[in-house]
Design a protein around this motif. Structure first.
Motif, PDB file in Angstrom:
ATOM      1  N   THR A 123       0.814  -1.208   0.000  1.00 39.57           N
ATOM      2  CA  THR A 123       0.000   0.000   0.000  1.00 39.57           C
ATOM      3  C   THR A 123       0.852   1.263   0.000  1.00 39.57           C
ATOM      4  O   THR A 123       0.392   2.314  -0.442  1.00 39.57           O
ATOM      5  CB  THR A 123      -0.934   0.005   1.219  1.00 39.57           C
ATOM      6  OG1 THR A 123      -0.169  -0.214   2.407  1.00 39.57           O
ATOM      7  CG2 THR A 123      -1.991  -1.088   1.101  1.00 39.57           C
ATOM      8  N   VAL A 165      -1.841  -6.277  -0.410  1.00 34.85           N
ATOM      9  CA  VAL A 165      -2.267  -6.117   0.982  1.00 34.85           C
ATOM     10  C   VAL A 165      -2.135  -7.439   1.734  1.00 34.85           C
ATOM     11  O   VAL A 165      -1.631  -7.493   2.863  1.00 34.85           O
ATOM     12  CB  VAL A 165      -3.729  -5.605   1.029  1.00 34.85           C
ATOM     13  CG1 VAL A 165      -4.328  -5.785   2.408  1.00 34.85           C
ATOM     14  CG2 VAL A 165      -3.781  -4.139   0.621  1.00 34.85           C
ATOM     15  N   SER A 221      -5.726   5.235  -5.090  1.00 29.86           N
ATOM     16  CA  SER A 221      -4.449   4.834  -5.661  1.00 29.86           C
ATOM     17  C   SER A 221      -4.186   5.600  -6.952  1.00 29.86           C
ATOM     18  O   SER A 221      -5.018   5.585  -7.862  1.00 29.86           O
ATOM     19  CB  SER A 221      -4.448   3.326  -5.948  1.00 29.86           C
ATOM     20  OG  SER A 221      -3.347   2.975  -6.751  1.00 29.86           O
TER      21      SER A 221
END
Length: 605
Positions: free
Chosen positions: A115, A389, A363
């Protein structure tokens, strides 16, 4: 300290230290005192006729101590001090050795592609602008590269349980090892439930009706299953996860070049459009300083390859390749992909504003594809983010369990926390980490953001403190070698930046801490706030309290171990210098016979 070989299979005491002879085995799996216990486990599992179920049950029993180990080797000799005892226990850890070279290389390449890159870079772009984004990531990447080189030298020389946690104990002083180890443990302990929540939020891109806790339960069970498979299971899972992330990033880079050159559905030539308007910088120098902090945090996990040293089949061969792979990951997967993002997404895009660090919708990778008019690919990018993730969640269990096991071996955590079973798994540490992962079930609560903010604040600076400890440990190790008249010729891997690289990285990491203090005290676009400051800087008082607490408990007020007292032998591999030099000479001769391009490749890879 002696520089000569000891008799085969014996221990020799020189001054107050114990030097172990690692020449008694030249096999791939047993090139140092952390011999693979797999043979012991296999022997235990095949006894009797109970079949697979019987073997499965037996694998959870305590690991059997290898025959021939003395109490000194096990670190239970009362004549040893705390540092010596920790060194011997970690050098004879019962963790399994099943990580292959390909596992280590993919862990090095993909361990921190998560992330921080896919989502956190959006916040950085909005704060610093495209120029600020690239300047910060380039400078921080040089520090990470130098840090990894120093870690590589230490990890190849001392492939012991605990890695950088133990190096701080041995080469700086135990209180620093205690503080760094527990802060690193807390960092990844909190990261597991955070990543599980992030996964449940990512799923909402496709389904917003089901309760988030349903997906948390599914992902939690998946992580639990993978981590209970042992280190080989972690290695295989991480290999697959990292491979998917690498392919996705390479694919994104290729697609981005096409879009920038006008090859998208709209056939618009983008070029440097967003560098001209809204401009290269978003908030001037202060914005760049803020991105420095974000960039440093995005590289968190890079050092995890150092934890794998004690569980790799052949650390002398595989670790250097994994460490060098970091250079390519930094150059290709971070810098090139972020350059593409900086050209395809404007820093003032509203979709970047006010997004949380776990919201995949923010994102810049997804936004770039959406802007390019490519249908279907945003779902693919979100799927990759979901895999990233889960990969970080899987890695967090590995990091916390190995850190807790190391702390227990050093006497800095309850002894039961260091329980290792016959399959070579730190079972108690793995279960404790996964149990804490159940905290992720607050995903459906409206208080989840506030709860995680404060949990992350406790260890928010942990990566920086860990890197600083690695830099200083390498500096102290080299200082001890010089003082004890030892040569770098006896090292199987030498940092390409040398001790100067560690000084550079140390200075850079301290400057990032200063930048974080400034940004925390005077946040961009907001008035000074005690609440925001402690969210940004609570990690510093936390680690100071940990350091002071250990000092009070141990009543040892020595601030640093003197160079003459540093043990630079326990846990070493290839203590037979003649064999080591012969192997290195053969490798150099083989490389020298290759073409220029291959020689260049071997230098960096």
């Amino acid at each position: 300290m002696q520089n000569s070989k000891t008799d085969e299979g014996k221990l020799s005491k020189t001054s107050s230290f114990v030097q172990y002879d690692y020449t008694r085995s030249n096999s791939t799996h047993n090139d140092h005192s952390n011999n693979n216990i797999d043979s012991t486990a296999s022997a235990s599992n095949t006894r009797g006729s109970g079949g697979v179920w019987h073997s499965f049950k037996d694998s959870f029993k305590p690991a059997e101590v290898k025959e021939g180990l003395t109490t000194t080797e096990l670190g239970s000799d009362e004549s040893l001090n705390d540092v010596q005892r920790a060194a011997h226990r970690s050098a004879n850890s019962q963790l399994s050795r099943k990580l292959k070279t390909r596992h280590l290389q993919m862990i090095a390449i993909g361990s921190s592609i998560g992330t921080g890159l896919f989502v956190g870079s959006g916040t950085a772009l909005n704060t610093g602008g495209p120029a600020g984004l690239l300047i910060a990531w380039v400078i921080i990447s040089t520090g990470v590269f130098a840090t990894m080189q120093g870690l590589g030298e230490l990890a190849v020389t001392f492939p012991v349980s605990g890695g950088f946690n133990l190096y701080a104990t041995r080469f700086i002083e135990p209180a620093v090892g205690f503080a760094v180890g527990w802060n690193y443990f807390m960092q990844f302990l909190v990261l597991l439930p955070l990543e599980l929540v992030a996964a449940s939020i990512t799923i909402k891109y496709w389904n917003t009706e089901l309760n988030s806790d349903i997906f948390v339960a599914v992902f939690w069970l998946a992580v639990l299953f993978i981590t209970l498979l042992g280190v080989r299971g972690y290695g295989e899972a991480e290999f697959v996860f990292s491979l998917i992330k690498v392919i996705a990033v390479i694919g994104f880079i290729i697609l981005s070049i096409v879009l920038i050159c006008g090859g998208g559905p709209s056939h618009e030539f983008i070029g440097g459009k967003y560098w001209r308007s809204p401009g290269p910088f978003a908030n001037g120098f202060k914005g760049v300083c803020s991105v420095f902090v974000t960039a440093a945090f995005s590289f968190g996990g890079t050092e995890m390859v150092g934890l794998t040293a004690s569980e790799s089949e052949n650390p002398r061969k595989s670790l250097p390749k994994a460490i060098k792979a970091t250079f390519w990951r930094i150059c290709i997967f971070y810098l090139v992909s972020l350059t593409m993002v900086a050209c395809l997404v404007a820093w003032d895009d509203e979709r970047l504003l006010g997004a949380s660090s776990v919201d995949a919708a923010a994102s810049p990778f997804v936004i770039a594809v959406v802007n390019g008019g490519i249908k279907g690919l945003p779902s693919v990018i979100n799927a990759v983010i979901l895999i990233a993730v889960l990969s970080v969640g899987n890695a967090s269990v590995y990091a916390t369990s190995r850190s807790l096991n190391s702390l227990a071996e050093q006497g800095m955590a309850p002894k039961w926390a260091g329980y290792v079973d016959r399959a070579g798994r730190p079972l108690v540490a793995i279960l404790l980490t996964n149990i804490f992962g159940l905290f992720a079930f607050i995903a459906a609560s409206d208080k989840q953001v506030e709860a995680f903010d404060w949990l992350l604040a406790l260890s928010g600076l942990s990566s920086l403190f860990t890197w600083i400890s690695i830099n200083f440990s390498h500096i102290r190790f080299r200082r001890a070698m010089r003082y004890q008249n030892r040569s770098t010729n006896e090292l199987a891997f030498i940092s390409q930046g040398g001790v100067y690289g560690s000084w550079y990285a140390l200075t850079l990491n301290v400057l990032v801490l200063i930048a974080q203090f400034w940004i925390g005290l005077f946040p961009i676009g907001a008035k000074p706030s005690a609440y925001e400051f402690f969210l940004a800087y609570l990690g510093l008082p936390t680690i100071l309290v940990s350091w002071l607490g250990y000092k009070l408990w141990s009543r040892d007020w020595k601030m640093i171990i003197r160079a003459k007292d540093i043990d630079i032998d326990t846990g070493r591999i290839n203590i037979d210098l003649d064999v080591l030099q012969q192997e290195l000479a053969e490798e150099r001769a083989e490389i020298a016979s290759k073409s220029f391009l291959i020689r260049c490749y071997k230098v960096w890879c």
